[in-house]
Scaffold this motif. Structure first.
Motif, PDB file in Angstrom:
ATOM      1  N   MET A   1    -112.461 -45.941 -75.907  1.00 34.99           N
ATOM      2  CA  MET A   1    -111.181 -45.380 -75.485  1.00 34.99           C
ATOM      3  C   MET A   1    -110.430 -46.375 -74.616  1.00 34.99           C
ATOM      4  N   ALA A   2    -109.100 -46.169 -74.585  1.00 39.15           N
ATOM      5  CA  ALA A   2    -108.347 -46.851 -73.537  1.00 39.15           C
ATOM      6  C   ALA A   2    -108.618 -46.070 -72.268  1.00 39.15           C
ATOM      7  N   LEU A   3    -108.714 -46.783 -71.154  1.00 41.79           N
ATOM      8  CA  LEU A   3    -108.978 -46.134 -69.860  1.00 41.79           C
ATOM      9  C   LEU A   3    -107.827 -46.437 -68.912  1.00 41.79           C
ATOM     10  N   LEU A   4    -107.261 -45.386 -68.326  1.00 43.90           N
ATOM     11  CA  LEU A   4    -106.272 -45.594 -67.272  1.00 43.90           C
ATOM     12  C   LEU A   4    -106.963 -45.300 -65.947  1.00 43.90           C
ATOM     13  N   ASP A   5    -107.145 -46.383 -65.223  1.00 47.90           N
ATOM     14  CA  ASP A   5    -107.994 -46.380 -64.035  1.00 47.90           C
ATOM     15  C   ASP A   5    -107.077 -46.469 -62.807  1.00 47.90           C
ATOM     16  N   PRO A   6    -107.080 -45.463 -61.922  1.00 49.15           N
ATOM     17  CA  PRO A   6    -106.113 -45.466 -60.814  1.00 49.15           C
ATOM     18  C   PRO A   6    -106.354 -46.617 -59.839  1.00 49.15           C
ATOM     19  N   LEU A   7    -105.268 -47.178 -59.352  1.00 47.11           N
ATOM     20  CA  LEU A   7    -105.422 -48.262 -58.377  1.00 47.11           C
ATOM     21  C   LEU A   7    -105.840 -47.712 -57.022  1.00 47.11           C
ATOM     22  N   LEU A   8    -105.466 -46.454 -56.749  1.00 49.94           N
ATOM     23  CA  LEU A   8    -105.805 -45.864 -55.449  1.00 49.94           C
ATOM     24  C   LEU A   8    -106.594 -44.576 -55.637  1.00 49.94           C
ATOM     25  N   ASP A   9    -107.397 -44.235 -54.651  1.00 49.63           N
ATOM     26  CA  ASP A   9    -108.106 -42.953 -54.686  1.00 49.63           C
ATOM     27  C   ASP A   9    -107.109 -41.826 -54.405  1.00 49.63           C
ATOM     28  N   ARG A  45    -114.667 -46.157 -84.719  1.00 48.58           N
ATOM     29  CA  ARG A  45    -113.324 -46.208 -85.313  1.00 48.58           C
ATOM     30  C   ARG A  45    -112.312 -46.236 -84.184  1.00 48.58           C
ATOM     31  N   VAL A  46    -111.261 -47.020 -84.370  1.00 48.00           N
ATOM     32  CA  VAL A  46    -110.134 -47.005 -83.436  1.00 48.00           C
ATOM     33  C   VAL A  46    -108.867 -46.823 -84.259  1.00 48.00           C
ATOM     34  N   GLY A  47    -107.788 -46.426 -83.599  1.00 50.22           N
ATOM     35  CA  GLY A  47    -106.513 -46.305 -84.293  1.00 50.22           C
ATOM     36  C   GLY A  47    -105.884 -47.672 -84.499  1.00 50.22           C
ATOM     37  N   SER A  48    -104.995 -47.763 -85.482  1.00 53.24           N
ATOM     38  CA  SER A  48    -104.312 -49.061 -85.623  1.00 53.24           C
ATOM     39  C   SER A  48    -103.090 -49.010 -84.709  1.00 53.24           C
ATOM     40  N   ASP A  49    -103.376 -49.151 -83.434  1.00 50.33           N
ATOM     41  CA  ASP A  49    -102.342 -49.109 -82.397  1.00 50.33           C
ATOM     42  C   ASP A  49    -102.723 -50.123 -81.315  1.00 50.33           C
ATOM     43  N   ALA A  50    -101.876 -50.256 -80.313  1.00 47.15           N
ATOM     44  CA  ALA A  50    -102.106 -51.303 -79.305  1.00 47.15           C
ATOM     45  C   ALA A  50    -103.426 -51.077 -78.564  1.00 47.15           C
ATOM     46  N   PHE A  51    -103.789 -49.815 -78.318  1.00 47.20           N
ATOM     47  CA  PHE A  51    -105.042 -49.542 -77.597  1.00 47.20           C
ATOM     48  C   PHE A  51    -106.258 -49.914 -78.465  1.00 47.20           C
ATOM     49  N   GLY A  52    -106.180 -49.554 -79.745  1.00 47.92           N
ATOM     50  CA  GLY A  52    -107.286 -49.880 -80.650  1.00 47.92           C
ATOM     51  C   GLY A  52    -107.487 -51.389 -80.716  1.00 47.92           C
ATOM     52  N   ASP A  53    -106.364 -52.075 -80.799  1.00 46.70           N
ATOM     53  CA  ASP A  53    -106.407 -53.536 -80.879  1.00 46.70           C
ATOM     54  C   ASP A  53    -107.041 -54.120 -79.599  1.00 46.70           C
ATOM     55  N   LEU A  54    -106.626 -53.590 -78.457  1.00 44.36           N
ATOM     56  CA  LEU A  54    -107.162 -54.071 -77.173  1.00 44.36           C
ATOM     57  C   LEU A  54    -108.679 -53.834 -77.097  1.00 44.36           C
ATOM     58  N   ILE A  55    -109.097 -52.658 -77.553  1.00 46.59           N
ATOM     59  CA  ILE A  55    -110.531 -52.321 -77.492  1.00 46.59           C
ATOM     60  C   ILE A  55    -111.346 -53.303 -78.333  1.00 46.59           C
ATOM     61  N   VAL A  56    -110.916 -53.501 -79.573  1.00 49.70           N
ATOM     62  CA  VAL A  56    -111.691 -54.375 -80.466  1.00 49.70           C
ATOM     63  C   VAL A  56    -111.698 -55.805 -79.920  1.00 49.70           C
ATOM     64  N   ARG A  57    -110.532 -56.254 -79.458  1.00 47.16           N
ATOM     65  CA  ARG A  57    -110.461 -57.628 -78.931  1.00 47.16           C
ATOM     66  C   ARG A  57    -111.361 -57.808 -77.712  1.00 47.16           C
ATOM     67  N   THR A  58    -111.332 -56.813 -76.813  1.00 44.87           N
ATOM     68  CA  THR A  58    -112.100 -56.947 -75.569  1.00 44.87           C
ATOM     69  C   THR A  58    -113.599 -56.950 -75.861  1.00 44.87           C
ATOM     70  N   VAL A  72    -108.103 -47.482 -88.215  1.00 41.18           N
ATOM     71  CA  VAL A  72    -107.520 -46.516 -89.162  1.00 41.18           C
ATOM     72  C   VAL A  72    -106.076 -46.185 -88.790  1.00 41.18           C
ATOM     73  N   PRO A  73    -105.213 -46.044 -89.805  1.00 36.37           N
ATOM     74  CA  PRO A  73    -103.800 -45.809 -89.528  1.00 36.37           C
ATOM     75  C   PRO A  73    -103.455 -44.337 -89.253  1.00 36.37           C
ATOM     76  N   ASP A  74    -104.387 -43.435 -89.603  1.00 38.37           N
ATOM     77  CA  ASP A  74    -103.999 -42.016 -89.600  1.00 38.37           C
ATOM     78  C   ASP A  74    -104.426 -41.239 -88.358  1.00 38.37           C
ATOM     79  N   ALA A  75    -104.928 -41.909 -87.329  1.00 37.82           N
ATOM     80  CA  ALA A  75    -105.329 -41.192 -86.110  1.00 37.82           C
ATOM     81  C   ALA A  75    -105.242 -42.159 -84.934  1.00 37.82           C
ATOM     82  N   PRO A  76    -104.883 -41.654 -83.759  1.00 37.31           N
ATOM     83  CA  PRO A  76    -104.711 -42.556 -82.609  1.00 37.31           C
ATOM     84  C   PRO A  76    -106.029 -42.884 -81.909  1.00 37.31           C
ATOM     85  N   THR A  77    -105.998 -43.938 -81.136  1.00 39.11           N
ATOM     86  CA  THR A  77    -107.133 -44.285 -80.278  1.00 39.11           C
ATOM     87  C   THR A  77    -107.171 -43.288 -79.115  1.00 39.11           C
TER      88      THR A  77
END
Ligand code: KDG
Length: 312
Positions: A1-9, A45-58, A72-77
């Motif tokens: 998954m993409a993770l949105l990690d808060p900068l502050l508590d 599986r990841v979506g063919s979106d910016a998050f999926g791309d980031l996950i595979v690359r990382t 896959v093009p038919d579902a989001p990351t």
């Protein structure tokens, strides 16, 4: 998954700022084990979106083989957020209908099995969809049939299940194919009942698991050595910034020891060290150690073999 990690508590609010990361139990494990110089393949599986791309690359940039990941093009990351408050971290997900939830039997093709000695599976994948659940059970059965060691970590995440009983019934399908069941002690009690450690081990054995290790937070982990449970404490007490990812690091350290044929206490000692490294920062996996970083510790293990030292 993409993770949105808060900068502050603190609670999420208008203007809250987040760091974009990637994470997920199985990919955390894959990265941790790869950093210990074990060849690892991660299937998802990841979506063919910016998050999926980031996950595979990382994940690929860590040296993990991602050739069987389907974009896959038919579902989001899927996405998840963390909230850190009062010394602990909560997570919440946006993953319903995600690309990973479309995983199905067949996503692990025959070619992916070449040379596989160990397979790591988690109950998170079982919770994201019925087809992903079937894939986990089928992969565990196939691993067993091919003589690979199966590690199963239930990783119970309440948001993915109606109740613990539903999750527990699903996990039971994997236990007959499981060599090592790795779980938190509290999590195990939630799933199996308020039993003492001895009883938990015997229930897990009764359900088909060949072996089990129960993590007990700062006390390390408990193993079942036949004549009663034994606690393997960590070398040092870690500073806890964020506990998410520690269990996956633990599993990777344990797998590393198993692959080298080490004793169970030594496998747990390595597991404790990798888990402690995960606690020291907010990302799930970024602070997992390299083999070089932990080699001074490894050289003190009781069963370390000269051949292993030479390999490194
Ligand atoms: O074990 C850590 C995982 O919980 C985290 O990386 C996110 O996979 C995740 C999940 O589903 O919670």
């Amino acid at each position: 998954m993409a993770l949105l990690d808060p900068l502050l508590d603190g609670p999420i609010d208008a203007g809250s700022r987040f760091r974009l990361r990637i994470a997920g139990a199985e990919s955390n494990f894959a990265i941790a084990l790869r950093r210990l110089e074990v060849p690892v393949t991660w299937v998802s599986r990841v979506g063919s979106d910016a998050f999926g791309d980031l996950i595979v690359r990382t994940i690929a940039s860590e040296g993990v083989d991602v050739r069987y990941v389907k974009v896959v093009p038919d579902a989001p990351t899927g996405i998840y957020f963390k909230v850190r408050e009062a010394g602990s971290t909560r997570v919440f997900y946006y993953r319903s209908g995600s690309a990973a939830s479309r995983m199905t039997v067949g996503d692990v093709p025959d070619g992916a099995w070449d040379g596989v000695k160990l397979v790591h599976l988690t109950g998170i994948t079982m919770g994201i969809s019925p087809t992903a659940r079937e894939l986990v059970v089928a992969t565990a059965a196939q691993a067993r049939a091919r003589g690979a060691t199966v590690i199963f970590d239930p990783n119970f995440r309440p948001a993915l299940w109606r109740d613990p009983e539903e999750a527990s019934a699903a996990y039971r399908q994997v236990l007959p194919h499981t060599d090592w069941y790795l779980s938190g002690l509290d999590e195990c009690r939630l799933l199996l009942g308020p039993h003492d450690v001895d009883q938990l081990f015997s229930r897990l054995r009764g359900a088909g698991a060949k072996g089990a290790v129960l993590r007990v937070a700062e006390r390390g982990a408990v193993i079942d050595v036949g004549d009663g449970p034994v606690e393997i404490p960590p070398r040092d007490l870690a500073t806890v910034v964020d506990e998410i990812g520690a269990g996956d690091g633990f599993a990777a350290g344990f797998a590393f020891g198993l692959l080298r044929g080490w004793s169970v206490p030594d496998c747990v000692s390595v597991a404790n060290v990798v888990a402690a490294c995960a606690l020291r920062a907010t990302g799930d996996w970024e602070t997992y150690p390299t083999l070089q970083e932990i080699s001074p510790f490894l050289s003190n293990l009781a069963t370390l073999r000269v051949a292993d030292l030479e390999k490194n």
